[in-house]
Design a protein around this motif. Structure first.
Motif, PDB file in Angstrom:
ATOM      1  N   ALA A   1       0.777  -0.848   0.030  1.00 40.11           N
ATOM      2  CA  ALA A   1      -0.079   0.282   0.218  1.00 40.11           C
ATOM      3  C   ALA A   1       0.709   1.514  -0.035  1.00 40.11           C
ATOM      4  O   ALA A   1       0.299   2.583  -0.476  1.00 40.11           O
ATOM      5  N   ALA A   2       2.250   1.220   0.776  1.00 40.04           N
ATOM      6  CA  ALA A   2       3.022   2.917   0.462  1.00 40.04           C
ATOM      7  C   ALA A   2       2.287   3.785   1.369  1.00 40.04           C
ATOM      8  O   ALA A   2       2.272   4.313   0.807  1.00 40.04           O
ATOM      9  N   LEU A   3       1.534   3.700   2.587  1.00 40.18           N
ATOM     10  CA  LEU A   3       0.419   4.637   2.518  1.00 40.18           C
ATOM     11  C   LEU A   3       1.385   5.802   3.513  1.00 40.18           C
ATOM     12  O   LEU A   3       1.414   7.068   3.344  1.00 40.18           O
ATOM     13  N   LEU A   4       2.431   5.291   3.601  1.00 39.46           N
ATOM     14  CA  LEU A   4       2.791   5.855   4.994  1.00 39.46           C
ATOM     15  C   LEU A   4       4.735   6.767   3.576  1.00 39.46           C
ATOM     16  O   LEU A   4       5.189   7.691   4.138  1.00 39.46           O
ATOM     17  N   GLY A   5       4.065   6.295   2.156  1.00 37.51           N
ATOM     18  CA  GLY A   5       5.494   6.353   1.684  1.00 37.51           C
ATOM     19  C   GLY A   5       6.118   5.146   0.594  1.00 37.51           C
ATOM     20  O   GLY A   5       6.513   4.485   1.277  1.00 37.51           O
ATOM     21  N   PRO A   6       6.209   5.699   0.261  1.00 37.06           N
ATOM     22  CA  PRO A   6       7.345   4.268  -0.518  1.00 37.06           C
ATOM     23  C   PRO A   6       8.528   3.863   0.820  1.00 37.06           C
ATOM     24  O   PRO A   6       9.177   4.588   1.408  1.00 37.06           O
ATOM     25  N   ALA A   7       8.699   2.698   0.429  1.00 41.69           N
ATOM     26  CA  ALA A   7       9.597   1.997   1.485  1.00 41.69           C
ATOM     27  C   ALA A   7      10.873   2.477   1.439  1.00 41.69           C
ATOM     28  O   ALA A   7      11.588   2.241   2.391  1.00 41.69           O
ATOM     29  N   ALA A   8      11.620   3.004  -0.009  1.00 42.31           N
ATOM     30  CA  ALA A   8      12.581   3.402  -0.174  1.00 42.31           C
ATOM     31  C   ALA A   8      12.410   4.737   1.113  1.00 42.31           C
ATOM     32  O   ALA A   8      13.671   5.835   1.914  1.00 42.31           O
TER      33      ALA A   8
ATOM     34  N   LEU B   1       9.081  -1.236   9.757  1.00 39.79           N
ATOM     35  CA  LEU B   1       9.728  -0.259   9.805  1.00 39.79           C
ATOM     36  C   LEU B   1      11.673  -0.018   9.873  1.00 39.79           C
ATOM     37  O   LEU B   1      11.624   0.317   8.949  1.00 39.79           O
ATOM     38  N   ALA B   2      11.081  -0.511  11.401  1.00 39.50           N
ATOM     39  CA  ALA B   2      12.627  -0.748  11.460  1.00 39.50           C
ATOM     40  C   ALA B   2      13.304  -1.440  10.617  1.00 39.50           C
ATOM     41  O   ALA B   2      14.744  -1.468   9.819  1.00 39.50           O
ATOM     42  N   ALA B   3      12.974  -2.357  10.208  1.00 39.87           N
ATOM     43  CA  ALA B   3      13.521  -3.183   9.197  1.00 39.87           C
ATOM     44  C   ALA B   3      14.195  -2.289   7.736  1.00 39.87           C
ATOM     45  O   ALA B   3      14.859  -2.578   6.529  1.00 39.87           O
ATOM     46  N   ARG B   4      13.444  -1.062   7.930  1.00 44.22           N
ATOM     47  CA  ARG B   4      13.571  -0.959   6.047  1.00 44.22           C
ATOM     48  C   ARG B   4      14.080   0.386   6.404  1.00 44.22           C
ATOM     49  O   ARG B   4      14.230   1.499   6.272  1.00 44.22           O
ATOM     50  N   GLY B   5      14.848   0.611   7.686  1.00 40.71           N
ATOM     51  CA  GLY B   5      16.009   1.755   7.950  1.00 40.71           C
ATOM     52  C   GLY B   5      15.323   3.349   9.103  1.00 40.71           C
ATOM     53  O   GLY B   5      15.833   4.168   8.995  1.00 40.71           O
ATOM     54  N   ALA B   6      13.932   2.522   8.387  1.00 41.93           N
ATOM     55  CA  ALA B   6      13.009   3.976   9.892  1.00 41.93           C
ATOM     56  C   ALA B   6      13.330   3.856  11.591  1.00 41.93           C
ATOM     57  O   ALA B   6      14.415   3.045  12.288  1.00 41.93           O
ATOM     58  N   ARG B   7      13.376   4.985  12.081  1.00 44.06           N
ATOM     59  CA  ARG B   7      13.353   4.358  13.974  1.00 44.06           C
ATOM     60  C   ARG B   7      12.185   4.606  14.172  1.00 44.06           C
ATOM     61  O   ARG B   7      11.491   5.671  14.988  1.00 44.06           O
ATOM     62  N   PRO B   8      11.620   3.716  14.414  1.00 43.96           N
ATOM     63  CA  PRO B   8      10.303   3.477  15.059  1.00 43.96           C
ATOM     64  C   PRO B   8      10.308   4.113  16.440  1.00 43.96           C
ATOM     65  O   PRO B   8      11.400   3.244  16.668  1.00 43.96           O
ATOM     66  N   VAL B   9       9.249   4.482  17.203  1.00 41.58           N
ATOM     67  CA  VAL B   9       9.212   4.571  18.727  1.00 41.58           C
ATOM     68  C   VAL B   9       7.769   3.599  19.157  1.00 41.58           C
ATOM     69  O   VAL B   9       6.645   3.707  18.413  1.00 41.58           O
ATOM     70  N   ALA B  10       7.211   2.424  19.716  1.00 44.63           N
ATOM     71  CA  ALA B  10       6.164   2.259  19.732  1.00 44.63           C
ATOM     72  C   ALA B  10       5.866   2.404  20.839  1.00 44.63           C
ATOM     73  O   ALA B  10       6.242   1.825  22.261  1.00 44.63           O
ATOM     74  N   LEU B  11       4.430   2.210  20.731  1.00 45.38           N
ATOM     75  CA  LEU B  11       4.139   3.004  21.962  1.00 45.38           C
ATOM     76  C   LEU B  11       2.172   2.379  22.244  1.00 45.38           C
ATOM     77  O   LEU B  11       1.981   2.048  21.231  1.00 45.38           O
ATOM     78  N   ASP B  12       2.375   2.501  23.410  1.00 48.71           N
ATOM     79  CA  ASP B  12       1.073   2.021  23.149  1.00 48.71           C
ATOM     80  C   ASP B  12       0.218   1.921  25.126  1.00 48.71           C
ATOM     81  O   ASP B  12       1.077   2.275  26.135  1.00 48.71           O
TER      82      ASP B  12
END
Length: 282
Positions: free
Chosen positions: A74-81, A102-113
């Protein structure tokens, strides 16, 4: 859970852990009561939820809803690259499956719950994703901390004040940041929460915004979900300071033969089950 004629769609699935004595009703529920009920419900039900749905969600898959729409396609956040080196906040992360993707694609995610137990499952699965236990209406981050924010059926359906959540997300995003979230499609609130033919007849008013509440014998809410019409959701996004770029209503794919609560191939081929809002901060 006997929903009788109330029959809203629960976020993926909501069989109360309090047993058959939980009463399903429609009544007002404020911000504090809704937050308290959500924390308790997910803490009690996290084990069963991850056991039942973990295989579908995967350990590091980003799926937007029961239809199985995957962010990979879907790439709703933008292209994976384009995700590389982006700071991303996942709200209502559960066991942080989306954040691992996301982390596997080089992003720096923070997971909040909100749920401590859900985050314990995130720790069990592992990975290097930072975990934060907090309420979506009071995000513990500085202004402009993130490039992107996302939520797959997390937080938004359960809060009494969705505009406050939108404003909080707006606050922590940088200018131009994208905010993408999925919720039960508002149309589904008019239908019984049943996967079979009985779930295809209108049973309630689509325009009734009264929250769906499960309460114990003392009248204390143990589960709360808030209904907003499609127009309400759009107005919430705008009131939060965002521009709506797209509204995605995933169709049910032929490969998906599962039933998940009220979601099923039968219903999914006839009426929408999920609404995904793609928004941008000015």
């Amino acid at each position: 859970m006997n929903q009788e004629d109330y029959a809203p769609e629960d976020a993926y699935d909501a069989e109360s852990a309090t047993g058959d004595d939980a009463e399903a009703t429609r009544r007002d529920a404020g911000e504090a009561e809704s937050s308290r009920a959500s924390r308790g419900w997910w803490d009690r039900n996290a084990d069963d939820y991850q056991s039942e749905h973990g295989a579908f969600l995967g350990d590091d898959r980003f799926v937007w809803g029961p239809e199985g729409l995957d962010e990979e396609q879907a790439a709703l956040l933008g292209p994976a690259a384009s995700l590389k080196d982006k700071d991303v906040l996942e709200i209502g992360a559960g066991a942080a499956q989306c954040s691992r993707w996301l982390a596997a694609r080089g992003a720096r995610p923070v997971a909040l719950d909100l749920s401590h137990r859900q985050l314990q499952h995130a720790l069990r699965i592992g990975g290097e994703v930072p975990l934060v236990e907090a309420d979506a209406g009071r995000l513990p981050f500085r202004d402009g901390s993130f490039d992107l924010a996302c939520s797959a059926y997390g937080a938004v359906p359960f809060v009494a004040d969705p505009v406050n959540v939108m404003r909080e997300v707006h606050r922590v995003l940088r200018p131009g940041g994208r905010w993408v979230f999925s919720v039960t499609h508002p149309l589904r609130w008019a239908f019984p929460d049943e996967p079979g033919p009985e779930g295809l007849s209108v049973a309630a008013s689509y325009f009734d915004r009264t929250p769906y509440v499960e309460q114990d014998e003392q009248g204390r809410a143990v589960y709360v979900e808030h209904h907003r019409t499609l127009g309400d959701r759009v107005r919430d996004v705008v009131a939060g300071g965002f521009r709506l770029l797209d509204l995605v209503e995933p169709e049910w794919p032929a490969w998906n033969t599962q039933e998940w609560g009220g979601w099923s191939p039968l219903r999914g081929n006839l009426i929408p089950g999920t609404a995904i809002f793609v928004c941008e901060r000015d």
